[in-house]
Design an enzyme around this catalytic site. Structure first.
Site, short mmCIF file in Angstrom:
data_model
loop_
_atom_site.label_atom_id
_atom_site.label_comp_id
_atom_site.label_asym_id
_atom_site.label_seq_id
_atom_site.Cartn_x
_atom_site.Cartn_y
_atom_site.Cartn_z
N HIS A 38 -4.83 4.04 -79.07
CA HIS A 38 -5.64 3.04 -79.79
C HIS A 38 -6.31 3.59 -81.15
O HIS A 38 -6.25 3.01 -82.36
CB HIS A 38 -6.67 2.46 -78.82
N GLU A 39 -7.36 4.89 -81.11
CA GLU A 39 -7.95 5.24 -82.02
C GLU A 39 -6.99 5.80 -82.96
O GLU A 39 -7.55 6.01 -84.09
CB GLU A 39 -9.12 5.93 -81.39
N HIS A 59 -5.91 3.31 -85.54
CA HIS A 59 -7.02 3.09 -86.56
C HIS A 59 -6.89 4.51 -87.60
O HIS A 59 -6.76 4.36 -88.82
CB HIS A 59 -8.40 3.32 -86.00
N HIS A 84 -3.79 4.47 -89.94
CA HIS A 84 -4.10 3.37 -90.84
C HIS A 84 -5.07 3.89 -91.88
O HIS A 84 -4.56 3.76 -93.13
CB HIS A 84 -4.91 2.13 -90.07
#
Length: 605
Positions: free
Chosen positions: A391-392, A395, A398
């Site tokens: 998940h992190e 980020h 991105h």
């Protein structure tokens, strides 16, 4: 789980620490930039009253603002990430306090720009764009500024509000220090009877314990601690909500909710439709709770029973290196370039892995423009933490693509789209594992885990979003948010969302007191919309392959160069309709059915 007391920061091996030296090699270097930022803040004020004089002057002011804000971001991020390593360290407490003061100064110094630009006639701005080629970079900025015109105050009022930011952030800062540095919990006896320190990072592991006594003990310890401070915490959260209402009214918005959504150009209907669609689809969630109750073999399903895996005999111990490799394989559909860049970053100091005394709880991705992204973890050796890592890193990647493609002014994507990037990673990983794993119990375990992602990200975050909507509306109506009222609202929402097969223990009424996102108003709904959009994008990537991957990677490069809903449309998902949310909840219902089929005739010992 580490037994006994947490290690100190110094006891964590360097290979598992992030490399903040890539931002500043020393505090002295930070101090030098601090002085530069003060100088730039003074210089930008020299443009006051001149922005409408010429295209060149406006362009120079924008360029200087970018330099100042980028430097301020670098100073602020470094100071706070250093403090997050150990919130008890007085050096970094002081540094982060100074960074916040500087940030308020910077906002105040540049606060004249928005109202002054809005005094320039739109036809003049268009003429400036034709005269100065460099201003073309700021066309979308100017479009957004003009859109804000009804909500912008006078230059003097804007400066006053900017200077007040340090004070209005007090509620969030007080909560953070209380929650991470001062609050302690009664120790818990683990499955072997060893007394173990309860921390934020360990709480979920206790909730996943096979031993119901351990779960109940941790549950009581955690919420008992918050309950002892219920009046203080109600006052803190209430003050934060009043701050939101104050800013909304000051800027002439109909409500705090509309003020929050305005910046992303998201209609209120998107927020309301999310709650409406989820509430229409509570029955599959009730089915899941009934299945959980049956598989656990319980006569009553309590709130402390809803995290423990329903496939008890699976003990999936995953070390951090194993988790990294699992993630690498799972994200292969995103292409070699994506995966190789991600792994290189992990090996070169992007990630702070393990919990230590004083470290900020939870997980996040951060990092200033001009350097690489960073990820804070509090890794425990289980599947949930592998998904947190994925998940992190979503980020982080991105940010990596956006920072390396976009100029500073468009590099910081909105949270609305950020949650898409993180959740696509999780969705791809779980699909990979469901295909790879042949063991029936592990497949059931994975289904349970995936269903928990839906529960935690769509159902739970929507419940949080409804709590925020209700509490802000109560303050806007002139009501006081007493601890009793907050607990009553929260209790009823749990009854509504969890349904008839879950005993809503009174202790859970205090859960509102431990949710840090409530201090960032109307943030959490983006988890639910992001998860829904990500589910749709994952389906497109899986079904269409390279064309969908190309659109998705291009989306990651776009940063904040357009409104979030437009960026998602370019990637292939339209969030202005409830279709993506409904399809996401339909998938949840199908997954519940799959788990029901696998679980036929099985109960947990």
């Amino acid at each position: 789980m580490n037994k006994g007391n947490l290690p100190t920061r110094k006891e964590i091996p360097d290979q598992y620490k992030w490399r903040l030296e890539d931002i500043y090699v020393s505090v002295e270097a930070w101090e030098q930039d601090f002085r530069r930022a003060l100088d730039l803040a003074t210089r930008i004020e020299s443009y006051k009253g001149k922005l409408g004089a010429s295209a060149r002057t406006l362009f120079e002011a924008f360029q200087l603002q970018d330099r100042l804000e980028a430097l301020n971001e670098k100073l602020y991020t470094y100071a706070h990430m250093r403090r997050d390593e150990d919130n008890t360290n007085p050096v970094y407490q002081a540094l982060s306090d100074r960074a916040e003061s500087l940030s308020a100064q910077v906002q105040a110094a540049a606060s004249f720009m928005l109202p002054e630009i809005l005094t320039v006639p739109e036809q003049t701005l268009e003429q400036f764009l034709q005269e100065e080629a460099g201003l073309g970079l700021y066309r979308f900025v100017l479009e957004k500024l003009v859109r804000q015109k009804p909500h912008v105050l006078s230059a003097a009022e804007e400066q006053l509000i900017a200077r007040a930011s340090e004070v209005t952030q007090a509620s969030a800062n007080i909560f953070k220090m209380f929650n991470n540095a001062d609050l302690t919990f009664t120790p818990v006896k683990d499955e072997e009877g060893n007394e173990v320190e309860l921390t934020h990072g360990r709480y979920l592991q206790f909730m996943e314990s096979k031993d119901r006594r351990v779960r109940r003990e941790a549950f009581d310890s955690l919420y008992g601690s918050y309950s002892r401070f219920r009046n203080t915490l109600a006052a803190t959260l209430g003050s934060s909500i009043k701050k939101d209402v104050f800013y909304a009214r000051a800027r002439r918005y109909p409500s705090a909710l509309e003020a929050s959504l305005f910046v992303d150009n998201v209609p209120v209907e998107v927020y309301d439709e999310l709650i409406h669609t989820v509430r229409k689809n509570l029955e599959p969630f009730y089915r899941y709770m009934r299945l959980r109750k049956k598989m656990l073999g319980l006569s009553e399903l309590h709130m402390y029973d809803i995290y423990t895996p329903v496939v008890k005999e699976v003990n999936w111990h995953i070390t951090y290196p194993e988790g990294v490799e699992m993630m690498r394989e799972g994200l292969a559909p995103l292409g070699d370039a994506y995966v190789e860049t991600m792994i290189q970053g992990i090996n070169e100091g992007w990630v702070d892995v393990f919990e230590n005394k004083g470290k900020t709880s939870g997980a996040y991705s951060w990092g200033p423009y001009g350097t690489h992204p960073y990820v804070l973890l509090n890794y425990q050796d289980n599947l949930d933490n592998v998904f947190t890592l994925a998940h992190e890193m979503g980020h982080a990647m991105h940010s990596y693509y956006s920072y390396t493609t976009q100029p500073y002014v468009y590099a910081h994507y909105k949270i609305f789209t950020a949650e898409v990037a993180s959740t696509v990673n999780e969705s791809l990983l779980v699909q990979y594992l469901l295909e790879k794993v042949k063991d029936r119990d592990k497949k059931m375990y994975l289904l349970n885990h995936y269903l928990e992602q839906f529960r935690g990200t769509v159902y739970r975050q929507t419940m949080f979003a409804e709590f925020e909507k209700i509490t802000h509306e109560r303050v806007e109506a002139g009501e006081a948010l007493t601890p009793e009222l907050l607990c009553s609202i929260y209790h009823q929402l749990n009854l509504d969302y969890y349904g008839p097969d879950v005993v809503v223990d009174n202790e859970i009424d205090m859960e509102w007191a431990r949710i840090p996102h409530f201090y960032n108003a109307f943030y959490v709904y983006k988890y639910a919309t992001g998860f829904s959009a990500a589910t749709a994008l994952t389906s497109l990537i899986t079904r269409d392959g390279l064309p969908a991957v190309t659109r998705y990677i291009d989306f990651l490069h776009q940063g904040d160069s357009d409104y979030p809903l437009n960026l998602l449309k370019s990637a292939g998902v339209d969030m202005t309709t409830p279709q993506a949310v409904q399809e996401c909840l339909d998938m949840f219902a199908r997954l519940v059915g799959e788990l029901e089929d696998l679980a036929v005739g099985r109960t947990v010992d």
